[in-house]
Write a protein that holds these residues in place. Structure first.
Motif, short mmCIF file in Angstrom:
data_model
loop_
_atom_site.label_atom_id
_atom_site.label_comp_id
_atom_site.label_asym_id
_atom_site.label_seq_id
_atom_site.Cartn_x
_atom_site.Cartn_y
_atom_site.Cartn_z
N PHE A 53 0.87 -1.18 0.00
CA PHE A 53 0.00 0.00 0.00
C PHE A 53 0.90 1.23 0.00
O PHE A 53 1.59 1.46 1.00
CB PHE A 53 -0.84 0.07 1.28
N PHE B 113 4.15 0.73 1.46
CA PHE B 113 4.21 -0.06 2.71
C PHE B 113 3.83 -1.51 2.42
O PHE B 113 2.76 -1.79 1.88
CB PHE B 113 3.25 0.54 3.76
N ALA C 169 2.34 -4.55 3.34
CA ALA C 169 1.42 -5.11 4.35
C ALA C 169 1.48 -6.63 4.35
O ALA C 169 1.35 -7.28 5.39
CB ALA C 169 0.00 -4.64 4.08
N ASN D 169 -2.59 -6.96 15.90
CA ASN D 169 -3.11 -5.87 15.07
C ASN D 169 -2.11 -5.55 13.98
O ASN D 169 -0.90 -5.47 14.24
CB ASN D 169 -3.33 -4.59 15.89
N GLY D 170 -2.62 -5.38 12.78
CA GLY D 170 -1.76 -4.94 11.68
C GLY D 170 -0.92 -6.04 11.07
O GLY D 170 -0.07 -5.78 10.20
N ALA D 171 -1.15 -7.30 11.48
CA ALA D 171 -0.31 -8.40 10.98
C ALA D 171 -0.53 -8.69 9.50
O ALA D 171 0.36 -9.18 8.81
CB ALA D 171 -0.58 -9.67 11.80
N GLY D 172 -1.75 -8.40 9.03
CA GLY D 172 -2.04 -8.67 7.61
C GLY D 172 -3.20 -9.64 7.42
O GLY D 172 -3.45 -10.10 6.30
N LYS D 173 -3.92 -9.94 8.48
CA LYS D 173 -5.01 -10.93 8.40
C LYS D 173 -6.14 -10.43 7.48
O LYS D 173 -6.54 -11.12 6.55
CB LYS D 173 -5.59 -11.20 9.81
N THR D 174 -6.63 -9.22 7.76
CA THR D 174 -7.75 -8.69 6.96
C THR D 174 -7.33 -8.50 5.51
O THR D 174 -8.10 -8.80 4.59
CB THR D 174 -8.23 -7.34 7.55
N THR D 175 -6.12 -8.02 5.30
CA THR D 175 -5.65 -7.80 3.92
C THR D 175 -5.66 -9.13 3.15
O THR D 175 -6.12 -9.20 2.01
CB THR D 175 -4.24 -7.17 3.93
N GLU E 281 -12.77 -11.67 11.87
CA GLU E 281 -13.08 -11.34 13.27
C GLU E 281 -14.57 -11.41 13.58
O GLU E 281 -15.16 -10.44 14.04
CB GLU E 281 -12.54 -9.95 13.61
N HIS F 140 -7.92 -12.68 17.01
CA HIS F 140 -6.79 -12.29 17.85
C HIS F 140 -6.59 -13.29 18.98
O HIS F 140 -5.63 -13.20 19.73
CB HIS F 140 -7.08 -10.94 18.54
N1 LIG Z 1 -5.95 0.55 2.44
C1 LIG Z 1 -4.81 0.58 3.13
N2 LIG Z 1 -3.91 1.56 2.92
C2 LIG Z 1 -2.74 1.60 3.60
N3 LIG Z 1 -2.38 0.69 4.53
C3 LIG Z 1 -3.24 -0.30 4.79
C4 LIG Z 1 -4.50 -0.42 4.11
N4 LIG Z 1 -5.14 -1.52 4.58
C5 LIG Z 1 -4.32 -2.06 5.51
N5 LIG Z 1 -3.18 -1.34 5.63
C6 LIG Z 1 -2.05 -1.62 6.53
O1 LIG Z 1 -1.64 -2.95 6.28
C7 LIG Z 1 -1.27 -3.58 7.52
C8 LIG Z 1 -2.08 -4.85 7.67
O2 LIG Z 1 -3.41 -4.48 7.94
P1 LIG Z 1 -4.56 -5.55 8.19
O3 LIG Z 1 -5.83 -4.81 8.34
O4 LIG Z 1 -4.47 -6.60 7.16
O5 LIG Z 1 -4.10 -6.16 9.61
P2 LIG Z 1 -4.87 -7.14 10.57
O6 LIG Z 1 -3.95 -8.26 10.90
O7 LIG Z 1 -6.18 -7.52 9.99
O8 LIG Z 1 -5.08 -6.22 11.83
P3 LIG Z 1 -6.30 -6.13 12.88
O9 LIG Z 1 -6.14 -7.33 13.73
O10 LIG Z 1 -6.01 -4.86 13.61
O11 LIG Z 1 -7.57 -6.09 12.12
C9 LIG Z 1 -1.51 -2.55 8.61
O12 LIG Z 1 -0.27 -1.93 8.91
C10 LIG Z 1 -2.48 -1.59 7.99
O13 LIG Z 1 -2.33 -0.29 8.52
#
Ligand SMILES: Nc1ncnc2c1ncn2[C@@H]1O[C@H](COP(=O)(O)OP(=O)(O)OP(=O)(O)O)[C@@H](O)[C@H]1O
Length: 248
Positions: free
Chosen positions: A15, A18, A20, A40-46, A159, A191
């Protein structure tokens, strides 16, 4: 017969500079419940959004039910995948039945299951109430109903129990286990190690955009009980960094 229903290879997502996701590798077999566990922020949702066809990966490949995903999910596959997002994307001013009917209409699927689903998820009495009056747990249950209308083979739950009280979380967990009994494949993010242990056949531990270990949840729990965690690393290149991250 190839039992792999989801194959994720070297998935990378950048992104605006960055990284992710940094080369996620994961395979899910038909009928399995696999959990993505990580901070948080590990990359699960992405990762899940890419699987849902909502985000395009920067690099890497995904195959779902044998189909290589290029840009968006092909239409035939869309109805095979049910998704439950972290945030509610229900129409708050519509009631529960109308939300489900609208979704069924948009996706051109049969509405016949709507009543049955609402009853099964204990939402029958609230079926005609606007969603804005629903509790978080009710919204989550309705989102699961919505994801099941098209009778998908694969459920993606981001989640699903996040922010819910233990009783509401337990209702959803029981439903996930029931879906497995029906032969569905589930990939979910959480989590909570306890939740992953309760639900999942295997857990992928994700940190900083990488799967650093995949194992049965009992293996993770055993490690915790013994006050040490034995991880079978999928990639040992970043060993020092992984140890630093875990220490932190
Ligand atoms: N659209 C975006 N633009 C920029 N950065 C993003 C975007 N979406 C996610 N990120 C970044 O990518 C990284 C992974 O985010 P992601 O949402 O996949 O984490 P996660 O493991 O699901 O976290 P959480 O448990 O907090 O939901 C984070 O640092 C987030 O800030």
């Amino acid at each position: 017969m190839n039992k792999k229903i989801i194959e994720i290879k070297n998935l990378t997502k950048i992104f605006s500079g960055f990284k992710a996701l940094n080369g996620i590798n994961l395979e899910v077999e038909k009928g399995e419940i696999v959990g993505l566990l990580g901070p948080n922020g590990a990359g699960k949702t992405t990762t899940l959004k890419i699987l849902m066809g909502l985000l395009k990966p920067t690099e890497g490949s995904i195959k779902i039910m044998g189909e290589k995903i290029k840009k968006q999910l092909p239409t035939w596959l869309k109805n095979k995948i049910g998704v439950v997002f972290e945030e509610s994307n229900l129409y708050l001013r519509l009631n529960a039945i109308d939300n489900l009917k609208l979704f069924a209409g948009i996706n051109n699927v049969n509405q016949s299951k709507i009543k049955e689903l609402l009853a099964e998820y204990h939402l029958e009495a609230a079926a005609k109430r606007e969603i804005r009056t629903f509790s978080k747990g009710m919204k989550k249950r309705l989102m699961i109903c919505r994801s099941l209308i098209a009778e998908p083979e694969i459920l993606i739950l981001d989640e699903a129990t996040g922010g819910l009280d233990p009783i509401s979380a337990e209702i959803i967990q029981q439903k996930v286990l029931a879906l497995k009994k029906q032969g569905k494949t589930v990939i979910l993010s959480t989590h909570y190690l306890e939740e992953a242990a309760h639900l999942c056949d295997r857990v992928a531990f994700i940190n900083q955009g990488q799967v650093i270990a995949v194992d049965k949840p009992a293996a993770f729990k055993k490690g915790l009980k013994a006050k040490f965690l034995e991880l079978n690393l999928t990639n040992e290149n970043n060993l020092e960094k992984i140890i630093d991250d875990l220490n932190n």
